[in-house]
Design an enzyme around this catalytic site. Structure first.
Site, PDB file in Angstrom:
ATOM      1  N   ASP A  53       0.825  -1.197   0.000  1.00 23.69           N
ATOM      2  CA  ASP A  53       0.000   0.000   0.000  1.00 23.69           C
ATOM      3  C   ASP A  53       0.865   1.254   0.000  1.00 23.69           C
ATOM      4  O   ASP A  53       0.356   2.374  -0.057  1.00 23.69           O
ATOM      5  CB  ASP A  53      -0.999  -0.004   1.160  1.00 23.69           C
ATOM      6  CG  ASP A  53      -0.355  -0.159   2.529  1.00 23.69           C
ATOM      7  OD1 ASP A  53       0.884  -0.135   2.616  1.00 23.69           O
ATOM      8  OD2 ASP A  53      -1.095  -0.287   3.519  1.00 23.69           O
ATOM      9  N   SER A  54       2.188   1.060  -0.004  1.00 22.85           N
ATOM     10  CA  SER A  54       3.120   2.168  -0.239  1.00 22.85           C
ATOM     11  C   SER A  54       2.938   2.738  -1.640  1.00 22.85           C
ATOM     12  O   SER A  54       3.476   3.811  -1.952  1.00 22.85           O
ATOM     13  CB  SER A  54       4.563   1.706  -0.035  1.00 22.85           C
ATOM     14  OG  SER A  54       4.825   0.511  -0.751  1.00 22.85           O
ATOM     15  N   ASP A  92      -0.777  -6.186   0.000  1.00 20.92           N
ATOM     16  CA  ASP A  92      -1.253  -5.581   1.241  1.00 20.92           C
ATOM     17  C   ASP A  92      -2.775  -5.465   1.238  1.00 20.92           C
ATOM     18  O   ASP A  92      -3.369  -5.067   0.229  1.00 20.92           O
ATOM     19  CB  ASP A  92      -0.678  -4.171   1.396  1.00 20.92           C
ATOM     20  CG  ASP A  92       0.638  -4.145   2.141  1.00 20.92           C
ATOM     21  OD1 ASP A  92       0.897  -5.072   2.932  1.00 20.92           O
ATOM     22  OD2 ASP A  92       1.419  -3.196   1.938  1.00 20.92           O
ATOM     23  N   LYS A 122      -0.981  -9.521   3.087  1.00 22.82           N
ATOM     24  CA  LYS A 122      -0.265  -9.046   4.279  1.00 22.82           C
ATOM     25  C   LYS A 122      -1.163  -8.107   5.070  1.00 22.82           C
ATOM     26  O   LYS A 122      -1.792  -7.214   4.501  1.00 22.82           O
ATOM     27  CB  LYS A 122       1.037  -8.324   3.921  1.00 22.82           C
ATOM     28  CG  LYS A 122       1.808  -7.818   5.151  1.00 22.82           C
ATOM     29  CD  LYS A 122       3.211  -7.387   4.792  1.00 22.82           C
ATOM     30  CE  LYS A 122       3.260  -6.056   4.086  1.00 22.82           C
ATOM     31  NZ  LYS A 122       2.768  -4.919   4.918  1.00 22.82           N
ATOM     32  N   GLU A 124      -1.384  -5.711   8.800  1.00 25.99           N
ATOM     33  CA  GLU A 124      -0.628  -5.071   9.872  1.00 25.99           C
ATOM     34  C   GLU A 124      -1.311  -5.295  11.213  1.00 25.99           C
ATOM     35  O   GLU A 124      -2.520  -5.091  11.341  1.00 25.99           O
ATOM     36  CB  GLU A 124      -0.505  -3.568   9.616  1.00 25.99           C
ATOM     37  CG  GLU A 124       0.290  -3.218   8.365  1.00 25.99           C
ATOM     38  CD  GLU A 124       0.435  -1.710   8.181  1.00 25.99           C
ATOM     39  OE1 GLU A 124       0.028  -0.946   9.089  1.00 25.99           O
ATOM     40  OE2 GLU A 124       0.953  -1.293   7.128  1.00 25.99           O
ATOM     41  N   GLU A 191       9.224  -4.048  10.868  1.00 26.73           N
ATOM     42  CA  GLU A 191       9.616  -2.748  10.332  1.00 26.73           C
ATOM     43  C   GLU A 191      10.107  -1.808  11.423  1.00 26.73           C
ATOM     44  O   GLU A 191       9.430  -1.566  12.419  1.00 26.73           O
ATOM     45  CB  GLU A 191       8.442  -2.102   9.592  1.00 26.73           C
ATOM     46  CG  GLU A 191       8.799  -0.738   8.993  1.00 26.73           C
ATOM     47  CD  GLU A 191       7.779  -0.206   8.016  1.00 26.73           C
ATOM     48  OE1 GLU A 191       7.972   0.906   7.508  1.00 26.73           O
ATOM     49  OE2 GLU A 191       6.771  -0.903   7.759  1.00 26.73           O
TER      50      GLU A 191
END
Length: 273
Positions: A53-54, A92, A122, A124, A191
């Site tokens: 999602d970057s 993501d 993925k 978070e 991270e």
């Protein structure tokens, strides 16, 4: 020279991810968001491609990852999948697609997998979302965890500084990592946490850890492709190593093109029909 260290051209799977950790083979991971870049990254021998999602920052110009939608992530993941033959492709789940409740998370996870064709997702977070992760896994979808600095929670943290420097947060991160391992995640991104803690976590859990700003004791590393190729400017965290200066190369090439158009040198006779 592309892929010169890669002799095994078999498709990388989640099972092979765990095999690589067991064999002590480091895992290489980069982001990609489009067909052309993903094809280059895959042919160069990267083990895992993250459709991150970057893309919100790199492709769209947002200051955070929060605006990304499920539709946008599907678009980017589908583009990447068309180009990849070997790498494991992880997408993501964007902010808001799984935080509300586990049923919403499962529905969005199924949709992303069906419409993009990616290999895994993925998410978070740790204990707080463990029920959602379990239900997604129960639906037959592989999940990679993400702990430490979690960009989707930037408004909660208020800063992108190193996480888990204090004992209490470090203990929670280790507990979260063990929970993700036990529930069935095939890997965990760590991270921007202290290298000593990342090394400890990597030894304590059975699945691979992928570090970004987490030292060399993890089982693999991930970087944003535009950062490591030197396309982005003004972003130079300690963990970033630039392997090229594509910003300079591209600027020079485009400048030459502009000059050639302006002075009438392009196209020449050989470039015309």
């Amino acid at each position: 020279m592309a892929g010169y260290l890669i002799s095994d051209t078999r498709k990388v799977t989640t099972h092979r991810f765990i095999e690589m950790k067991q064999k002590g083979e480091k895992i290489s991971m980069l982001t990609s968001y489009d067909y052309t870049t993903a094809g280059i990254v895959d042919r160069a021998g990267v083990d895992c491609i993250l459709v991150g999602d970057s893309a919100s920052n790199v492709m769209v110009g947002n200051t955070t990852t929060l605006p990304m939608t499920v539709d946008q992530m599907i678009y980017h993941a589908r583009s990447v999948m068309r180009a990849v033959n070997r790498a494991l492709v992880v997408c993501d789940m964007p902010f808001g697609s799984y935080q509300a409740d586990c049923y919403d998370g499962v529905r969005n996870a199924i949709r992303i997998m069906k419409e993009s064709g990616c290999d895994a997702l993925k998410l978070e977070g740790g204990i707080e979302i463990i029920d959602t992760i379990k239900r997604i896994l129960d639906a037959g979808i592989p999940v990679m965890g993400h702990l430490g600095l979690t960009p989707q929670s930037i408004n909660k943290f208020g800063t992108y500084t190193v996480r888990a420097k204090e004992e209490a947060e470090a203990e929670k991160l280790l507990s979260d990592a063990k929970a993700l391992d036990e529930v069935g995640c095939f890997g965990v991104v760590l991270e921007k946490i202290p290298a000593k803690l990342a090394s400890m976590v990597s030894k304590e859990i059975s699945v691979p850890t992928i570090g970004i700003g987490a030292g060399n004791g993890t089982d693999g590393q991930v970087l944003v492709v535009a950062d490591m190729l030197g396309m982005t400017q003004g972003f130079s965290p300690r963990f970033l190593r630039r392997y090229a200066d594509l910003n300079g190369i591209m600027t020079e090439a485009i400048g030459h093109y502009v000059d050639d158009v302006k002075n009438g040198d392009f196209p020449n006779e050989k470039e015309s029909y």
